[in-house]
Scaffold this motif. Structure first.
Motif, PDB file in Angstrom:
ATOM      1  N   SER A 129       0.816  -1.229   0.000  1.00 20.21           N
ATOM      2  CA  SER A 129       0.000   0.000   0.000  1.00 20.21           C
ATOM      3  C   SER A 129       0.847   1.276   0.000  1.00 20.21           C
ATOM      4  O   SER A 129       0.320   2.366   0.246  1.00 20.21           O
ATOM      5  CB  SER A 129      -0.973   0.014   1.189  1.00 20.21           C
ATOM      6  N   LYS A 130       2.116   1.149  -0.284  1.00 15.10           N
ATOM      7  CA  LYS A 130       3.021   2.307  -0.263  1.00 15.10           C
ATOM      8  C   LYS A 130       3.190   2.870  -1.662  1.00 15.10           C
ATOM      9  O   LYS A 130       3.524   2.148  -2.597  1.00 15.10           O
ATOM     10  CB  LYS A 130       4.391   1.884   0.293  1.00 15.10           C
ATOM     11  N   VAL A 131       2.948   4.183  -1.810  1.00 11.95           N
ATOM     12  CA  VAL A 131       3.141   4.874  -3.088  1.00 11.95           C
ATOM     13  C   VAL A 131       4.140   6.007  -2.848  1.00 11.95           C
ATOM     14  O   VAL A 131       3.941   6.840  -1.954  1.00 11.95           O
ATOM     15  CB  VAL A 131       1.817   5.434  -3.651  1.00 11.95           C
ATOM     16  N   VAL A 132       5.219   6.013  -3.637  1.00 12.00           N
ATOM     17  CA  VAL A 132       6.309   6.967  -3.420  1.00 12.00           C
ATOM     18  C   VAL A 132       6.299   8.030  -4.520  1.00 12.00           C
ATOM     19  O   VAL A 132       6.248   7.709  -5.712  1.00 12.00           O
ATOM     20  CB  VAL A 132       7.675   6.231  -3.408  1.00 12.00           C
ATOM     21  N   TRP A 133       6.337   9.310  -4.119  1.00 20.85           N
ATOM     22  CA  TRP A 133       6.463  10.438  -5.046  1.00 20.85           C
ATOM     23  C   TRP A 133       7.932  10.836  -5.088  1.00 20.85           C
ATOM     24  O   TRP A 133       8.536  11.120  -4.065  1.00 20.85           O
ATOM     25  CB  TRP A 133       5.600  11.600  -4.563  1.00 20.85           C
ATOM     26  N   PHE A 134       8.527  10.823  -6.288  1.00 25.34           N
ATOM     27  CA  PHE A 134       9.972  11.041  -6.406  1.00 25.34           C
ATOM     28  C   PHE A 134      10.247  12.057  -7.510  1.00 25.34           C
ATOM     29  O   PHE A 134       9.695  11.958  -8.611  1.00 25.34           O
ATOM     30  CB  PHE A 134      10.672   9.717  -6.742  1.00 25.34           C
ATOM     31  N   GLU A 135      11.101  13.038  -7.227  1.00 27.71           N
ATOM     32  CA  GLU A 135      11.478  14.017  -8.253  1.00 27.71           C
ATOM     33  C   GLU A 135      12.695  13.494  -9.012  1.00 27.71           C
ATOM     34  O   GLU A 135      13.750  13.244  -8.436  1.00 27.71           O
ATOM     35  CB  GLU A 135      11.800  15.375  -7.631  1.00 27.71           C
ATOM     36  N   GLY A 136      12.543  13.309 -10.312  1.00 23.24           N
ATOM     37  CA  GLY A 136      13.598  12.774 -11.155  1.00 23.24           C
ATOM     38  C   GLY A 136      13.014  11.763 -12.130  1.00 23.24           C
ATOM     39  O   GLY A 136      11.815  11.466 -12.104  1.00 23.24           O
ATOM     40  N   ASN A 137      13.851  11.218 -13.025  1.00 22.75           N
ATOM     41  CA  ASN A 137      13.351  10.249 -13.994  1.00 22.75           C
ATOM     42  C   ASN A 137      13.477   8.826 -13.443  1.00 22.75           C
ATOM     43  O   ASN A 137      13.809   8.624 -12.278  1.00 22.75           O
ATOM     44  CB  ASN A 137      14.045  10.412 -15.346  1.00 22.75           C
ATOM     45  N   TYR A 138      13.238   7.827 -14.305  1.00 20.81           N
ATOM     46  CA  TYR A 138      13.226   6.444 -13.805  1.00 20.81           C
ATOM     47  C   TYR A 138      14.605   6.006 -13.300  1.00 20.81           C
ATOM     48  O   TYR A 138      14.709   5.330 -12.270  1.00 20.81           O
ATOM     49  CB  TYR A 138      12.731   5.478 -14.893  1.00 20.81           C
ATOM     50  N   ALA A 139      15.667   6.363 -14.013  1.00 24.14           N
ATOM     51  CA  ALA A 139      17.018   5.963 -13.588  1.00 24.14           C
ATOM     52  C   ALA A 139      17.346   6.537 -12.206  1.00 24.14           C
ATOM     53  O   ALA A 139      17.949   5.860 -11.365  1.00 24.14           O
ATOM     54  CB  ALA A 139      18.054   6.421 -14.616  1.00 24.14           C
ATOM     55  N   ASP A 140      16.928   7.802 -11.969  1.00 25.43           N
ATOM     56  CA  ASP A 140      17.155   8.420 -10.661  1.00 25.43           C
ATOM     57  C   ASP A 140      16.372   7.673  -9.578  1.00 25.43           C
ATOM     58  O   ASP A 140      16.881   7.406  -8.488  1.00 25.43           O
ATOM     59  CB  ASP A 140      16.714   9.886 -10.672  1.00 25.43           C
ATOM     60  N   TYR A 141      15.110   7.340  -9.905  1.00 22.34           N
ATOM     61  CA  TYR A 141      14.273   6.605  -8.944  1.00 22.34           C
ATOM     62  C   TYR A 141      14.874   5.237  -8.644  1.00 22.34           C
ATOM     63  O   TYR A 141      14.931   4.810  -7.475  1.00 22.34           O
ATOM     64  CB  TYR A 141      12.839   6.448  -9.489  1.00 22.34           C
ATOM     65  N   GLU A 142      15.335   4.537  -9.681  1.00 19.51           N
ATOM     66  CA  GLU A 142      15.909   3.197  -9.497  1.00 19.51           C
ATOM     67  C   GLU A 142      17.138   3.265  -8.592  1.00 19.51           C
ATOM     68  O   GLU A 142      17.332   2.406  -7.721  1.00 19.51           O
ATOM     69  CB  GLU A 142      16.272   2.609 -10.858  1.00 19.51           C
ATOM     70  N   ALA A 143      17.973   4.287  -8.791  1.00 20.49           N
ATOM     71  CA  ALA A 143      19.157   4.457  -7.939  1.00 20.49           C
ATOM     72  C   ALA A 143      18.740   4.706  -6.489  1.00 20.49           C
ATOM     73  O   ALA A 143      19.347   4.174  -5.551  1.00 20.49           O
ATOM     74  CB  ALA A 143      20.009   5.616  -8.456  1.00 20.49           C
ATOM     75  N   ASP A 144      17.679   5.500  -6.299  1.00 19.30           N
ATOM     76  CA  ASP A 144      17.181   5.772  -4.950  1.00 19.30           C
ATOM     77  C   ASP A 144      16.612   4.507  -4.313  1.00 19.30           C
ATOM     78  O   ASP A 144      16.818   4.248  -3.118  1.00 19.30           O
ATOM     79  CB  ASP A 144      16.099   6.858  -5.011  1.00 19.30           C
ATOM     80  N   LEU A 145      15.915   3.685  -5.114  1.00 17.40           N
ATOM     81  CA  LEU A 145      15.351   2.426  -4.614  1.00 17.40           C
ATOM     82  C   LEU A 145      16.465   1.493  -4.146  1.00 17.40           C
ATOM     83  O   LEU A 145      16.351   0.845  -3.096  1.00 17.40           O
ATOM     84  CB  LEU A 145      14.522   1.764  -5.716  1.00 17.40           C
ATOM     85  N   LYS A 146      17.550   1.437  -4.909  1.00 13.21           N
ATOM     86  CA  LYS A 146      18.684   0.591  -4.524  1.00 13.21           C
ATOM     87  C   LYS A 146      19.334   1.096  -3.235  1.00 13.21           C
ATOM     88  O   LYS A 146      19.802   0.300  -2.410  1.00 13.21           O
ATOM     89  CB  LYS A 146      19.713   0.536  -5.649  1.00 13.21           C
ATOM     90  N   ARG A 147      19.363   2.402  -3.074  1.00 14.00           N
ATOM     91  CA  ARG A 147      19.908   2.956  -1.826  1.00 14.00           C
ATOM     92  C   ARG A 147      19.044   2.553  -0.624  1.00 14.00           C
ATOM     93  O   ARG A 147      19.537   2.257   0.451  1.00 14.00           O
ATOM     94  CB  ARG A 147      19.996   4.494  -1.910  1.00 14.00           C
ATOM     95  N   ARG A 148      17.713   2.539  -0.865  1.00 13.71           N
ATOM     96  CA  ARG A 148      16.782   2.232   0.225  1.00 13.71           C
ATOM     97  C   ARG A 148      16.692   0.742   0.531  1.00 13.71           C
ATOM     98  O   ARG A 148      16.580   0.344   1.681  1.00 13.71           O
ATOM     99  CB  ARG A 148      15.378   2.770  -0.113  1.00 13.71           C
ATOM    100  N   LEU A 149      16.714  -0.103  -0.515  1.00 15.15           N
ATOM    101  CA  LEU A 149      16.468  -1.534  -0.331  1.00 15.15           C
ATOM    102  C   LEU A 149      17.702  -2.408  -0.502  1.00 15.15           C
ATOM    103  O   LEU A 149      17.656  -3.605  -0.205  1.00 15.15           O
ATOM    104  CB  LEU A 149      15.392  -2.013  -1.321  1.00 15.15           C
ATOM    105  N   GLY A 150      18.799  -1.847  -1.021  1.00 14.51           N
ATOM    106  CA  GLY A 150      19.998  -2.646  -1.247  1.00 14.51           C
ATOM    107  C   GLY A 150      19.794  -3.677  -2.338  1.00 14.51           C
ATOM    108  O   GLY A 150      19.092  -3.430  -3.325  1.00 14.51           O
TER     109      GLY A 150
END
Length: 557
Positions: free
Chosen positions: A519-540
Motif C-alpha cells: 500500500s506504499k506509493v512513493v512520489w519522487f522528483e527525477g526520472n526512472y534511472a534516478d528513482y531506481e538508484a534511490d530504490l537501490k539505496r533504500r532496499l539494497g
C-alpha cells in the motif's frame, strides 16, 4: 558438433492480401546463442517473421528451417492456453520431464534400500539420473518455478486460465516458455504487460540464456542491454547490424544520410534521441528540471507551431494556474485491500509524471480518482480550476473495423480541429506515421501497433492541458515512440503517464509516482534511472528482485 547456423532463411517472401509484399526475399542465417532484437515500423512484418520461423505461418515463398534437432519456443502476441487447467498446471507442464527424473530417482533410492537383485543396473541408472537432474538444476526446481512465477507477477496458482485477462495469459505463457528452455526463443513483444521490475528480471534472464533469442520489442533498454544484434525490417528487406540499440541508432542516422531519403522531421528526432543517449546522467537531470522552468515558453511556441508530417503534435489547452493536481494524505481501498495509503504530492506546471508499479497495484484507480470517477476513502485530492483533462485509455475496441485509417481519424473531413486549431487532416494523420497508402488501410487489417497509433491520433486531437495516458507505448514501433517522446517534451502542459517503458520514462519524466507494494506509493522528483538508484539505496540488493505485490488490509474505524 554444434551447427554453424541454428536457423537459415533463403529468399523468404511473404505477401499480405490483396498484394502487399511484406518480406521481399530475406536471406538470413542465425548464430547459436545470438541475442537478436527485431526492429521495424508497425506493419513491417516483424510478427510475420516470427510466425514463419515458428512454423505457424506456412504460406510463404522460399525456405525457412532450423538446424536438425533444434527445439523452438514461440510467444505470440495473443497466446492460447489450454482450457480446463489452472495457472500452476500450465507452468508445471514446462518442468514435467525434470519432475519425472526426480520422481524416478526417489523411486530407485527407495528400492536400493531393500537390496534388490538388479542392484547393479539400478545403481547405474541412479548415477545417470543424478547427472541429468544436476544438469537440469532439478534439485532446485521448486524454487526456480516459484521465482519465475513471482518475477513475472503471475495470477494465483489455482486461477482458471479461461478467466484471465489478455496480459495475464501472456505472462503465464511466457513463464512456461522460459522454463521449457528451448534452443531458440521467439518472443513477440515479451515486455508488454510487464512492469519495470519484471522487465529488468526478464532482461537478466535472457542476457544469461544459453540459447538463441529473437525478440520483437520496442523496449530500448532491453535492446541495449540484451541484444548483440539488431535486425531491422525496412521496406521488405532484412538489414542485420551487429551491436546493441545505441550502436544501431548511430549507424541508422549515417545510413539515412547516405541514402539521402531521410525526412527532416525523422532525422531531427533521431538526432535528439542520440543527443540524450550521449548525455551524462547529471545533464539528463538538468534537462528534466529545465522543462519545468520552461512552461511559459512552451505555451507561447505552441500557438504558432505548424503540424508537420512524421512529427506528432499534441495541442495545448488553456494556461494552467498554480494548482494542477494536489494530493494530501490520500487513502483509497478496494474490497478489503488498501491500494493507496497516506499519499501526498503536488504536480507542478510542466511536470511529466511516470506512474509505475505492478498490474493491479492501483495505478488505473488513481486515474479514475483524478477523473472524478471514483472518490478517495480519506485525505484530499484537489484538481486545479484551470485544468482540462484529456484521457487516453488502453481500450482499442471503439474503432470501426470497416473504416480506413484516414476516415477513422478525420471522419472524412479535409480539415480537422486539433485542440483549438484547424489543420489539414491528411497531414495530421501522417504525423502518426500513417503516410501515403497506409491511410487507406482498413482498421480491421491493422497490426497491434498500428491500432495503438490510430487510437492515440483520435484521442490526442481533443486537446487539454493535463494528459492522462494509460500505457500509451504498448506495441508502438521505435520511430513512433521517439515521435511521441518529442511531442510530450514539447507539450505545453502536464502529463501523467502509466508506463513500464524505462527508456521512455527516462527521456520524458520529471517525476515518478511508484506503487511499491504494501500500500506504499512513493512520489519522487527525477526520472526512472534516478528513482531506481534511490530504490537501490533504500532496499539494497533486494531492489533487483521483483516482489509479490502485497496490500495492507482495511481495518474498521
Amino acid at each position: 558438433m554444434a551447427p554453424q547456423f541454428i536457423f537459415t532463411m533463403q529468399d523468404v517472401r511473404k505477401v499480405h492480401p490483396p498484394n502487399k509484399e511484406v518480406l521481399k526475399g530475406l536471406w538470413l542465417s542465425f548464430y547459436p546463442g545470438a541475442k537478436i532484437g527485431v526492429l521495424g515500423s508497425n506493419g513491417a512484418g516483424k510478427s510475420t517473421l516470427l510466425r514463419i520461423m515458428a512454423g505457424v505461418d506456412k504460406e510463404y515463398l522460399g525456405e525457412a528451417r532450423p538446424a536438425d534437432g533444434i527445439r523452438i519456443g514461440y510467444l505470440a502476441q495473443e497466446p492460447q492456453l489450454e482450457a480446463g487447467k489452472t495457472v500452476l498446471e500450465h507452468v508445471e507442464m514446462a518442468v514435467h520431464d525434470v519432475r519425472s527424473l526426480v520422481q524416478r530417482f526417489e523411486e530407485i533410492g527407495a528400492k536400493l534400500g531393500e537390496s534388490p537383485p538388479d542392484m547393479e543396473a539400478l545403481l547405474e541408472e541412479y548415477a545417470a539420473l543424478q547427472d541429468k537432474i544436476e544438469a537440469a538444476n532439478g534439485w532446485e526446481i521448486d524454487r526456480v518455478v516459484e521465482r519465475a512465477m513471482d518475477a513475472l507477477r503471475l495470477p494465483p496458482p489455482d486461477a482458471d486460465v479461461t478467466k484471465l485477462s489478455g496480459g495475464e495469459r501472456r505472462r503465464v505463457a511466457l513463464c512456461r516458455l522460459l522454463l521449457e528452455k528451448p534452443d531458440i526463443l521467439l518472443l513477440d513483444e515479451p515486455t508488454n504487460h510487464l512492469d519495470a521490475e519484471s522487465v529488468a528480471w526478464l532482461e537478466r534472464f535472457l542476457h544469461d540464456y544459453p540459447g538463441t533469442v529473437v525478440a520483437v520489442t520496442h523496449d530500448r533498454y532491453f535492446l541495449d542491454n540484451v541484444a548483440g544484434w539488431i535486425l531491422e525490417l525496412d521496406r521488405g528487406a532484412g538489414i542485420p547490424y551487429e551491436g546493441n540499440y545505441t550502436g544501431w541508432l548511430e549507424q541508422k542516422k549515417k545510413r539515412l544520410e547516405l541514402e539521402q531519403k531521410q525526412e527532416s522531421a525523422r532525422k531531427r528526432t533521431l538526432e535528439r534521441e542520440l543527443e540524450w543517449v550521449r548525455m551524462a546522467p547529471r545533464a539528463r537531470q538538468a534537462k528534466s528540471k529545465a522543462r519545468l522552468a520552461a512552461y511559459e515558453s512552451l505555451l507561447a511556441e505552441d500557438r504558432s507551431k505548424k503540424v508537420e508530417e512524421n512529427e506528432i503534435h499534441i495541442p495545448a489547452g488553456n494556461r494552467l494556474g498554480n494548482v494542477v493536481v494536489e494530493a494530501e494524505h490520500l487513502r483509497k481501498g478496494y474490497g478489503d485491500r488498501v491500494l493507496v495509503d497516506d499519499l501526498t504530492f503536488s504536480l507542478p506546471r510542466g511536470g511529466i509524471v511516470g506512474v509505475i508499479g505492478p498490474n493491479g497495484a492501483g495505478k488505473t484507480t488513481l486515474f479514475r480518482m483524478i477523473m472524478g470517477q471514483e472518490k478517495p476513502d480519506g485525505g484530499a485530492l484537489r484538481i486545479g480550476e484551470t485544468v482540462e483533462l484529456a484521457y487516453v485509455d488502453q481500450s482499442r475496441d471503439a474503432l470501426n473495423p470497416n473504416n480506413n485509417v484516414w476516415q477513422e481519424i478525420s471522419g472524412g473531413e479535409d480539415r480537422l480541429l486539433v485542440g483549438k486549431r484547424e489543420v489539414n487532416s491528411r497531414a495530421y494523420v501522417s504525423s502518426f506515421n500513417f503516410a501515403g497508402s497506409d491511410q487507406q488501410k482498413k482498421v480491421r487489417d491493422l497490426s497491434g501497433g498500428e491500432r495503438n497509433r490510430l487510437h492515440l491520433a483520435k484521442l490526442l486531437r481533443r486537446g487539454g492541458n493535463v494528459l492522462l495516458l494509460d500505457e500509451p507505448t504498448n506495441d508502438l514501433d521505435v520511430d513512433t515512440l521517439r515521435s511521441l517522446e518529442e511531442a510530450l517534451l514539447n507539450f505545453a502542459g502536464c502529463a501523467v503517464v502509466i508506463s513500464h517503458d524505462r527508456w521512455f520514462l527516462d527521456r520524458i519524466a520529471t517525476h515518478i509516482l511508484a506503487f511499491e507494494g504494501d500500500s506504499k506509493v512513493v512520489w519522487f522528483e527525477g526520472n526512472y534511472a534516478d528513482y531506481e538508484a534511490d530504490l537501490k539505496r533504500r532496499l539494497g540488493a533486494d531492489a533487483a528482485e521483483p516482489r509479490k505485490i502485497r496490500y495492507r488490509k482495511l481495518t474498521a474505524g
